[in-house]
Every structure is written in structure tokens, then in C-alpha cells.
Design a protein around this motif. Structure first.
Motif, PDB file in Angstrom:
ATOM      1  N   UNK A 122       0.871  -1.183   0.000  1.00  0.00           N
ATOM      2  CA  UNK A 122       0.000   0.000   0.000  1.00  0.00           C
ATOM      3  C   UNK A 122       0.902   1.225   0.000  1.00  0.00           C
ATOM      4  N   UNK A 123       1.325   1.610  -1.183  1.00  0.00           N
ATOM      5  CA  UNK A 123       2.270   2.707  -1.366  1.00  0.00           C
ATOM      6  C   UNK A 123       1.762   3.613  -2.485  1.00  0.00           C
ATOM      7  N   UNK A 124       2.274   4.835  -2.590  1.00  0.00           N
ATOM      8  CA  UNK A 124       1.847   5.706  -3.691  1.00  0.00           C
ATOM      9  C   UNK A 124       2.020   5.011  -5.041  1.00  0.00           C
ATOM     10  N   UNK A 125       0.919   4.894  -5.784  1.00  0.00           N
ATOM     11  CA  UNK A 125       0.937   4.246  -7.080  1.00  0.00           C
ATOM     12  C   UNK A 125       0.734   2.739  -7.020  1.00  0.00           C
ATOM     13  N   UNK A 126       0.780   2.172  -5.817  1.00  0.00           N
ATOM     14  CA  UNK A 126       0.599   0.727  -5.638  1.00  0.00           C
ATOM     15  C   UNK A 126      -0.426   0.488  -4.524  1.00  0.00           C
ATOM     16  N   UNK A 127      -1.675   0.875  -4.780  1.00  0.00           N
ATOM     17  CA  UNK A 127      -2.719   0.816  -3.758  1.00  0.00           C
ATOM     18  C   UNK A 127      -3.425  -0.544  -3.776  1.00  0.00           C
ATOM     19  N   UNK A 128      -2.647  -1.582  -3.535  1.00  0.00           N
ATOM     20  CA  UNK A 128      -3.188  -2.926  -3.680  1.00  0.00           C
ATOM     21  C   UNK A 128      -4.081  -3.355  -2.516  1.00  0.00           C
ATOM     22  N   UNK A 129      -3.891  -2.760  -1.347  1.00  0.00           N
ATOM     23  CA  UNK A 129      -4.742  -3.153  -0.216  1.00  0.00           C
ATOM     24  C   UNK A 129      -6.206  -2.788  -0.461  1.00  0.00           C
ATOM     25  N   UNK A 130      -6.445  -1.827  -1.311  1.00  0.00           N
ATOM     26  CA  UNK A 130      -7.824  -1.459  -1.652  1.00  0.00           C
ATOM     27  C   UNK A 130      -8.504  -2.583  -2.430  1.00  0.00           C
ATOM     28  N   UNK A 131      -7.726  -3.311  -3.211  1.00  0.00           N
ATOM     29  CA  UNK A 131      -8.298  -4.295  -4.121  1.00  0.00           C
ATOM     30  C   UNK A 131      -8.157  -5.742  -3.628  1.00  0.00           C
TER      31      UNK A 131
END
Length: 294
Positions: A122-131
Motif C-alpha cells: 500500500x504505497x503511492x501508485x501501488x494501492x493494492x490493499x484497496x483491491x
């Protein structure tokens, strides 16, 4: 693992036309089969652009069940070509429950197994925790007709614990489908440091466990939605041997099918010479299960 296997990895761009991406992947699988490959690895989420650059609930419409349309197509390709395929798919498990899932197809077209990404960034540009919901299958190698595949996904590649657990469970090689790149606003020096770290950590997993590593990344610039920002995916896919030696590698921008032969007997010999598993002090590693030692 079979006495020796031929392994391929596909370095490709992943554009907005999902059908074109799938067709491209399939064409490269055919090339791998023509090169007598036993196994071909595709980049992480190769069906489309890396949609995790922002948080948008509409992107959940991209998810598919497993089995589903994509797995049916790739399973048929695996059966036709008699080749093992590693793909990663945005999995819709249930309404509101989604995973980033690697699917392994055996030579007969069946799904040999799957692995749900465990470490979710969950980092800028890599918002994988949302998905993505963190995986719940664990670090279990997938048994195939060519051997036990230790499949992990992208952010998992930075964690030595994941590689070790796969090796302890009998993995013959480690496989990392990946979607990783640079922030174009960073300096060239920072770009190089990040790339060097990425290559080094994965080669170290090969060294520490005495088994080969296949790292398969995408290429190309993908703009963030409604923004001039984006990610320049850095490619540099590679296959390393059991001492971390680079057997074949791509650069940061070329479309390339990487192919090489892996010798199971050599992996066994390396483990005999460097017996890390023998000398592990498992009686003193209990604190590894703690978040931090205060």
C-alpha cells in the motif's frame, strides 16, 4: 523436478486492450513451446494495465472467477501445447472478496493449483490493499508434472521468509510474476538503486535456498488515471541458477522471451556443497514469528 527442464519467461507490455494482451501472451507461449520449453511464466496481472495506481471501485469489474473465462482459454493452450503455464489473475472469489492470484496450468490443461498473493503493498501508485485480500492458501509449492513450483507474486519477492518456506516445503524453483517499476520523477541514481535491490534480493533467495529463481516483469510506461504521473515498469526479467548466477536476462524495455535449461542435479549438488538447510538453528528462530523485538 525432472532431471532437467527448459524454462521461459515472457517480458511484455500490458496495454489497455485486454484481448490484445491475452493474444500477445498466448503468442509468446507458442514461441516458448516451439523452443521446447516445459514451463512458461507470464508477468503479474498480464491481462491489462496495472490498475492499482488509484482507488476506483469500478476496477472490481475487471476481476474474474477461478475457474473462469481466462483460465479456460489458458488451460486449453496448456493442453494443446503440452506446456506448464503460470499466469496471474485478478480473482473474484465472492462479492467484496478479491485476490491477486497466480494460477498454474499443467501440461494436460488442468489447474494444478493456485497461490494467492500474501504480502499486499500500500504505497503511492501501488494501492493494492484497496483491491486485494491477503492470501490464505499459505506458502505451498504447486505440484506439477515437471516438479514442485514455488510460485510467489511481486511484493512477496522481497521477503526471505516466503522463499524459505517454499523451499522447506519442497519447491524445486521459485517463480515471481511481477509488476514493478520506477516513479519517473525519481533520479536516475535512485532508479538504479531500486533496480539493483530488486535483482539482488531475488538472487539472494536462489543462493540461500540453493534453487533457481524466475523473475518475470512487465515493461512500458503506464499513466495513472486522470494524471500525468505513472509508472515506468523496469523489465529486467531474469532467470537465475541455484547460486544466484544470471542465466538469461532482459533489459528495461525489450519485448523478450527468456529461455534457458535448468539442471536439477546441479541444484542438488549446490545444496550439498552449501548445506544451509542442515545448519539452520531452528531452535533459536522462534522470534521470527514476532512483529518486532522490543
Amino acid at each position: 523436478m525432472k532431471p532437467d527442464i527448459i524454462v521461459s519467461a515472457v517480458q511484455q507490455p500490458c496495454n489497455h486492450d485486454r484481448q490484445a494482451n491475452l493474444d500477445f501472451s498466448i503468442a509468446k507461449i507458442h514461441e516458448a513451446a516451439a523452443a521446447k520449453a516445459d514451463l512458461v511464466v507470464l508477468p503479474e496481472l498480464h491481462l491489462g494495465p496495472y490498475f492499482c495506481q488509484n482507488e476506483d471501485y469500478n476496477n472490481f469489474d475487471l476481476a474474474q472467477p477461478i475457474p473462469g473465462p481466462a483460465t479456460e482459454i489458458l488451460g486449453n493452450v496448456a493442453k494443446k501445447l503440452e506446456i506448464v503455464i503460470v499466469s496471474t489473475i485478478f480473482e473474484k472469489r465472492a462479492p467484496g472478496l478479491y485476490h491477486n492470484t497466480a494460477v498454474v496450468f499443467d501440461r494436460d490443461g488442468r489447474i494444478a493449483g493456485k497461490y494467492r498473493k500474501m504480502h499486499i503493498p500500500d504505497d503511492p501508485g501501488f494501492y493494492e490493499k484497496y483491491y486485494f485480500t491477503p492470501g490464505d492458501i499459505g506458502f505451498k509449492p504447486i505440484e506439477t508434472s515437471i516438479g514442485k513450483l514455488g510460485v510467489l507474486v511481486c511484493w512477496d519477492q522481497w521477503f526471505p521468509e516466503a522463499a524459505r518456506l517454499m523451499a522447506l516445503a519442497g519447491a524445486d524453483l521459485l517463480i515471481y510474476p511481477t509488476a514493478i517499476g520506477w516513479d519517473p520523477d525519481d533520479t536516475q541514481e535512485e532508479h538504479q538503486r531500486q533496480l539493483n535491490a530488486w535483482i539482488t534480493i531475488q538472487r539472494s533467495h536462489a543462493v540461500a535456498n540453493g534453487i533457481p529463481v524466475v523473475a518475470c516483469n512487465r515493461i512500458g510506461f503506464e499513466a495513472a488515471p486522470n494524471s500525468t504521473a505513472g509508472i515506468q515498469f523496469w523489465g529486467n526479467s531474469f532467470i537465475a541458477g541455484p547460486q544466484g548466477e544470471i542465466l538469461t536476462q532482459a533489459d528495461d524495455s525489450e519485448v523478450k522471451l527468456l529461455t534457458c535449461r535448468l539442471d536439477a542435479a546441479r541444484s542438488e549438488r549446490v545444496r550439498q556443497i552449501w548445506p544451509y538447510l542442515r545448519d539452520r538453528r531452528i531452535d533459536h528462530y522462534g522470534n521470527l514469528t514476532r512483529r518486532f523485538i522490543d
